[in-house]
Design a protein around this motif. Structure first.
Motif, PDB file in Angstrom:
ATOM      1  N   LEU A   5       0.845  -1.088  -0.073  1.00  0.00           N
ATOM      2  CA  LEU A   5       0.067  -0.163  -0.090  1.00  0.00           C
ATOM      3  C   LEU A   5       0.672   1.221  -0.092  1.00  0.00           C
ATOM      4  O   LEU A   5       0.320   2.466   0.049  1.00  0.00           O
ATOM      5  CB  LEU A   5      -0.928  -0.088   1.236  1.00  0.00           C
ATOM      6  CG  LEU A   5      -2.213  -1.111   1.381  1.00  0.00           C
ATOM      7  CD1 LEU A   5      -2.559  -1.229   2.784  1.00  0.00           C
ATOM      8  CD2 LEU A   5      -2.936  -0.896   0.316  1.00  0.00           C
ATOM      9  N   THR A   9      -2.133   6.128  -3.523  1.00  0.00           N
ATOM     10  CA  THR A   9      -3.468   5.491  -4.104  1.00  0.00           C
ATOM     11  C   THR A   9      -4.318   6.419  -4.429  1.00  0.00           C
ATOM     12  O   THR A   9      -4.903   7.384  -4.070  1.00  0.00           O
ATOM     13  CB  THR A   9      -4.063   5.120  -2.386  1.00  0.00           C
ATOM     14  OG1 THR A   9      -3.179   4.173  -1.897  1.00  0.00           O
ATOM     15  CG2 THR A   9      -5.327   4.398  -2.603  1.00  0.00           C
ATOM     16  N   VAL A  42      -1.438   2.091  -6.338  1.00  0.00           N
ATOM     17  CA  VAL A  42      -2.490   1.467  -5.758  1.00  0.00           C
ATOM     18  C   VAL A  42      -4.014   2.157  -6.356  1.00  0.00           C
ATOM     19  O   VAL A  42      -3.865   3.403  -6.453  1.00  0.00           O
ATOM     20  CB  VAL A  42      -2.607   1.747  -4.266  1.00  0.00           C
ATOM     21  CG1 VAL A  42      -3.683   1.037  -3.597  1.00  0.00           C
ATOM     22  CG2 VAL A  42      -1.212   1.203  -3.594  1.00  0.00           C
ATOM     23  N   THR A  44      -8.029   2.511  -5.812  1.00  0.00           N
ATOM     24  CA  THR A  44      -9.271   2.404  -5.164  1.00  0.00           C
ATOM     25  C   THR A  44     -10.673   2.535  -5.759  1.00  0.00           C
ATOM     26  O   THR A  44     -10.890   3.555  -6.509  1.00  0.00           O
ATOM     27  CB  THR A  44      -9.398   3.354  -3.869  1.00  0.00           C
ATOM     28  OG1 THR A  44      -8.011   3.115  -3.071  1.00  0.00           O
ATOM     29  CG2 THR A  44     -10.590   3.371  -3.082  1.00  0.00           C
ATOM     30  N   LYS A 159      -6.103   4.384   6.443  1.00  0.00           N
ATOM     31  CA  LYS A 159      -6.330   5.739   5.822  1.00  0.00           C
ATOM     32  C   LYS A 159      -6.682   6.696   6.876  1.00  0.00           C
ATOM     33  O   LYS A 159      -7.775   6.760   7.183  1.00  0.00           O
ATOM     34  CB  LYS A 159      -6.942   5.339   4.859  1.00  0.00           C
ATOM     35  CG  LYS A 159      -7.380   6.838   3.931  1.00  0.00           C
ATOM     36  CD  LYS A 159      -8.365   6.413   2.639  1.00  0.00           C
ATOM     37  CE  LYS A 159      -8.873   7.963   1.790  1.00  0.00           C
ATOM     38  NZ  LYS A 159      -9.743   7.554   0.976  1.00  0.00           N
ATOM     39  N   THR A 203      -3.377   9.459  -0.427  1.00  0.00           N
ATOM     40  CA  THR A 203      -4.580   9.197  -1.234  1.00  0.00           C
ATOM     41  C   THR A 203      -4.780  10.511  -2.180  1.00  0.00           C
ATOM     42  O   THR A 203      -4.473  11.532  -1.781  1.00  0.00           O
ATOM     43  CB  THR A 203      -5.797   8.726  -0.704  1.00  0.00           C
ATOM     44  OG1 THR A 203      -6.303   9.942   0.172  1.00  0.00           O
ATOM     45  CG2 THR A 203      -5.971   7.596   0.130  1.00  0.00           C
TER      46      THR A 203
END
Length: 300
Positions: A5, A9, A42, A44, A159, A203
């Motif tokens: 991870l 992301t 990554v 999502t 997260k 992220t």
């Protein structure tokens, strides 16, 4: 158990056809391929930027299928939200499609304290077909509860989008959650503050349209080139994220979809309560539509 991870992301938007009438699986798959080809490790599906709370069950399944079909060689996270029984069903589908972990949205139920959340996450982890990444936005969990969850063998990542960065700092100093990956859930804009306490993974919504910018920010964080990071934030990230945050985030998704149009990708409109950009907002966004000099130098 450890799932890869680290790094950026990308939280993918959901593509629609006929305005927002139905999910456009071809567009979603093309977007996932675009971001993957940009080097983002990554992806999502069904994060907040995907308007997950406005998608019905079959639509969520369609998004999961579309992202999986893009052939991403890195890590795939499946966002899940709502009642636990529904989450477990969607996790089963994600597992069958080849996702590596489930990203669990914090329960939106207005009642329940940290004790209730611990029970919820623990029960979900026990029954889930995939390991979990917890997406935390409120401060309902105490430091001790956070420590216990971070050390749970089925929690592979957290997260962290809570406003109390000092709490995360204290957890990191005592080695809590050493088996899981801590992720900055507040995107590039807040990445220098997170990096100061040792968290360089983050992220990104911007990575949908401009994966090279997200990757350049991460590269600056990991190499210690904070001058480049701050230039990227000042010239591109800051203006974009400021517009996305206006009005309790009413432009959060529409900004990203406008940026995608400038990249030649049409993902449709946004569903209420999200809002479309007005002319003034589009004019402001246009100031960052070309590649700034700082980004060109940081990505070479």
């Amino acid at each position: 158990m450890r799932i890869e991870l680290d790094g950026v992301t990308a939280v993918l938007v959901t593509g629609y056809r006929d305005g927002t009438t139905q999910v456009n699986q071809d567009a979603v798959s093309a977007l996932a391929a675009h971001v993957s080809n940009g080097g983002v490790p990554v992806l999502t599906a069904l994060g907040n930027t995907a308007e997950v709370h406005q998608l019905q069950g079959p639509e969520r399944s369609a998004v999961l299928q579309a992202v999986a079909s893009a052939g991403h060689s890195g890590t795939l996270l499946a966002g899940v939200a709502g009642p636990m029984a529904g989450m477990l069903e969607e996790i089963e589908l994600a597992h069958a499609l080849g996702y590596h972990a489930a990203m669990v949205h914090e329960p939106a139920d207005p009642f329940g304290d940290g004790t209730g959340l611990v029970r919820f996450y623990t029960e979900l982890a026990h029954m889930s077909a995939l390991p979990l990444v917890l997406y935390l936005r409120t401060t309902r969990l105490s430091v001790a509860q956070l420590r216990d969850l971070a050390d749970h063998q089925r929690v592979v990542g957290i997260k962290y989008a809570r406003p109390d960065l000092h709490t995360l700092g204290s957890l990191l100093r005592d080695g809590s959650g050493s088996r899981c990956t801590w992720i900055n859930g507040l995107a590039e804009w807040n990445s220098p503050a997170f990096a100061a306490i040792g968290v360089t993974s983050f992220t990104s919504g911007i990575a949908n349209a401009r994966p090279e910018i997200a990757m350049a920010v991460h590269r600056g964080l990991t190499t210690g080139d904070l001058t480049a990071v701050h230039r990227l934030i000042e010239e591109y990230v800051g203006p974009v994220e400021a517009l996305r945050a206006e009005g309790s985030g009413r432009y959060n998704v529409s900004v990203i979809k406008a940026l995608l149009r400038w990249e030649g990708l049409e993902l449709g409109g946004v569903r209420a309560p999200h809002g479309e950009l007005d002319e003034a907002a589009l004019a402001r966004l246009a100031t960052v539509s070309t590649l700034p000099a700082a980004i060109a130098s940081a990505t070479t």
